[in-house]
Scaffold this motif. Structure first.
Motif, short mmCIF file in Angstrom:
data_model
loop_
_atom_site.label_atom_id
_atom_site.label_comp_id
_atom_site.label_asym_id
_atom_site.label_seq_id
_atom_site.Cartn_x
_atom_site.Cartn_y
_atom_site.Cartn_z
N ASN A 1 -33.77 33.21 9.31
CA ASN A 1 -34.45 31.92 9.45
C ASN A 1 -35.96 32.16 9.60
O ASN A 1 -36.39 33.03 10.36
N ALA B 1 -31.66 21.25 10.24
CA ALA B 1 -31.03 21.78 11.45
C ALA B 1 -29.61 22.25 11.15
O ALA B 1 -29.17 23.32 11.61
N LYS B 2 -28.86 21.46 10.38
CA LYS B 2 -27.48 21.84 10.04
C LYS B 2 -27.45 23.16 9.27
O LYS B 2 -26.60 24.02 9.52
N SER C 1 -29.42 25.55 9.43
CA SER C 1 -29.76 26.69 10.29
C SER C 1 -28.51 27.30 10.91
O SER C 1 -28.50 28.49 11.26
N PHE C 2 -27.46 26.48 11.04
CA PHE C 2 -26.20 26.97 11.63
C PHE C 2 -25.16 27.32 10.56
O PHE C 2 -24.37 28.24 10.75
N GLN C 3 -25.19 26.57 9.43
CA GLN C 3 -24.17 26.79 8.41
C GLN C 3 -24.79 26.57 7.03
O GLN C 3 -24.95 25.43 6.59
#
Length: 495
Positions: free
Chosen positions: A142, A283-284, A286-288
């Motif tokens: 990231n 944001a989503k 960044s996790f998946q």
């Protein structure tokens, strides 16, 4: 991190350079067919010019510069000389620009031999730089270094790239990749073509190359068109921080445009609403990562284009809407790859080789960290992307030089164009260069956010460029620090 032909008869022809100067410069260019489809269609011819790797040792090692030419289409009595070009970057291949003359209205480009070239280290020039072609692949960390571990991962990644550049390329070439070297190559091309003076059309970083060339060789400059001008005060560490603010501002302008067409995109009726959707997706990811490949880095890489060119706004709006409303990540993947996200790293390697050595960069990472977090508070989208793009300069294997003190007092006339909300080359840079070139005239497009795109069908701008290249006459220069002429930018696109 682009007019009457009859008037050409009265224009002065360009005399041949004295033989001694041409002999000092280099060998001649042996012209042959081109492989680039654009140049083939334009009737171009291509070849190589051998130039010194180090101009302080002109009889030493040589490298080869790839050159393209589309010859003038008017009688020789109306010929106005060679037109050297550069597309920017640094690191952009410029061969195709030999075909740019036909884009000007009223056949204004027909009186010139248009010369495109790949600068040293670029594209078809030999040798071409390459460090790590997989650097911009998927599964990168990231950009936002929210933990010390992320920051260290990026620093190690940046150091590994710099180390790969040292390992996979000639150290001597890396040490001679400065803008001053390319400016001298330009003058070698001019001499090899037998021209006493050169005309020039440059975009973005190509405007800085023009500034350096005009400072080193003012007597060789005939006419210059500079589109989207680099500010010489900030090469190049501070200029990148300045860019971050412009890109964040411009994506906000794009959010407003997307909201205006909510009936098409269904992403919100206000810029704030569109921004919330954009931030939620970021944001989503960044996790998946979507599809296992589109993470926050790829997302931002794609939407950076909204800050460059309004002509890409509909494509980006369509991809954004499909991603949110249909779960279509494949379109985003195609855009990422089409926008040079994956593939040959020649452009990136040359970009760094020039930027890291034209002027010193801070070697203390603490300064980078502080400056980028400070900028992040005002420009949260692209600041850290840009920081990591340039971070290999911390470890670059070649020494930085001292930037040229740009001085345009020896050049008679220059035409400059800039949109006032240009992100990569902020408008203030055009005002600064106008001040340093007392013979320059600036056309401003108030409110425009596009970068380096002339000629693009804006008659107010294009006709003035054509008139200048036809007669050499410029609009009157106004007193003080301001534009001399204003033209409305092209209308924002309709989806």
């Amino acid at each position: 991190m682009a007019i009457a032909v009859a008037a050409l008869a009265a224009a002065a022809t360009v005399a041949a350079v004295p033989a001694a100067a041409a002999d000092e410069a280099t060998s001649a260019i042996s012209w042959g067919p081109c492989s680039d489809p654009t140049l083939v269609a334009a009737g171009g011819e291509c070849g190589y010019l051998s130039v010194p790797l180090d101009y302080d040792h002109p009889r030493g090692e040589k490298i080869q510069i790839a050159v393209g030419r589309v010859k003038h289409k008017v009688p020789d009595s109306q010929y106005q000389g060679v037109m050297l070009t550069n597309p920017g970057g640094p690191g952009g291949s410029g061969l195709y620009l030999a075909a740019r003359g036909s884009k000007l209205p009223n056949h204004a480009g027909d009186a010139y031999d248009w010369i495109g070239f790949d600068p040293r280290g670029v594209g078809s020039s030999k040798p071409a730089l390459s460090c790590d072609p997989n650097y911009f692949g998927y599964n990168r960390p990231n950009y936002l270094p929210v933990t010390p571990q992320l920051e260290q991962t990026w620093l190690q990644k940046s150091k590994s790239y710099a180390d790969a550049c040292a390992k996979n390329n000639s150290r001597a070439l890396l040490q001679h990749m400065r803008t001053t070297d390319t400016a001298k190559d330009m003058d070698s091309i001019r001499a090899a073509l037998g021209a006493d003076q050169a005309n020039y059309y440059g975009y973005s970083y190509g405007t800085y190359l023009a500034q350096v060339y005009a400072t080193l060789f003012p007597q060789r400059v005939r006419r210059m068109v500079l589109d989207s001008t680099v500010d010489p005060r900030y090469v190049f560490y501070q200029s990148n921080l300045n860019q971050d603010l412009g890109f964040d501002r411009n994506i906000g302008v794009w959010f407003e445009w997307v909201a205006k067409y909510d009936s098409v995109y269904h992403l919100g009726t206000t810029a704030g609403a569109v921004k919330r959707v954009f931030d939620e997706q970021l944001a989503k990811l960044s996790f998946q990562p979507a599809g296992g490949v589109i993470g926050p880095d790829e997302w931002l890489d794609v939407f950076l284009q909204a800050g460059y060119y309004q002509l890409r706004w509909p494509t980006l709006g369509d991809a954004f809407a499909k991603f949110v409303n249909q779960g279509d990540w494949q379109t985003m993947k195609k855009l990422f790859e089409n926008f040079d996200g994956v593939g040959d790293d020649n452009g990136f390697a040359v970009y760094l080789a020039v930027q890291c050595t034209d002027a010193p960069w801070p070697t203390d990472w603490n300064q980078w960290r502080a400056d980028n977090w400070r900028t992040f508070t005002r420009a949260p989208y692209f600041t850290w992307m840009n920081a990591w793009y340039n971070a290999p300069c911390v470890y670059w294997p070649a020494k930085a030089g001292k930037p040229v003190n740009v001085d345009g007092r020896g050049v008679k006339n220059v035409l400059m164009i800039d949109e006032t909300l240009d992100a990569p080359t902020p408008y203030e840079g055009s005002l600064e260069v106008r001040k340093r070139f007392p013979g320059a005239v600036l056309i401003a497009e108030p409110g425009g956010t596009s970068h380096a795109i002339t000629p693009r069908g804006n008659a107010c701008v294009d006709d003035k460029i054509a008139a200048y290249l036809t007669t050499g006459e410029l609009p009157p220069r106004k007193p003080g620090s301001q534009a001399d002429v204003t033209c409305a930018p092209l209308p924002q696109p309709t989806p």
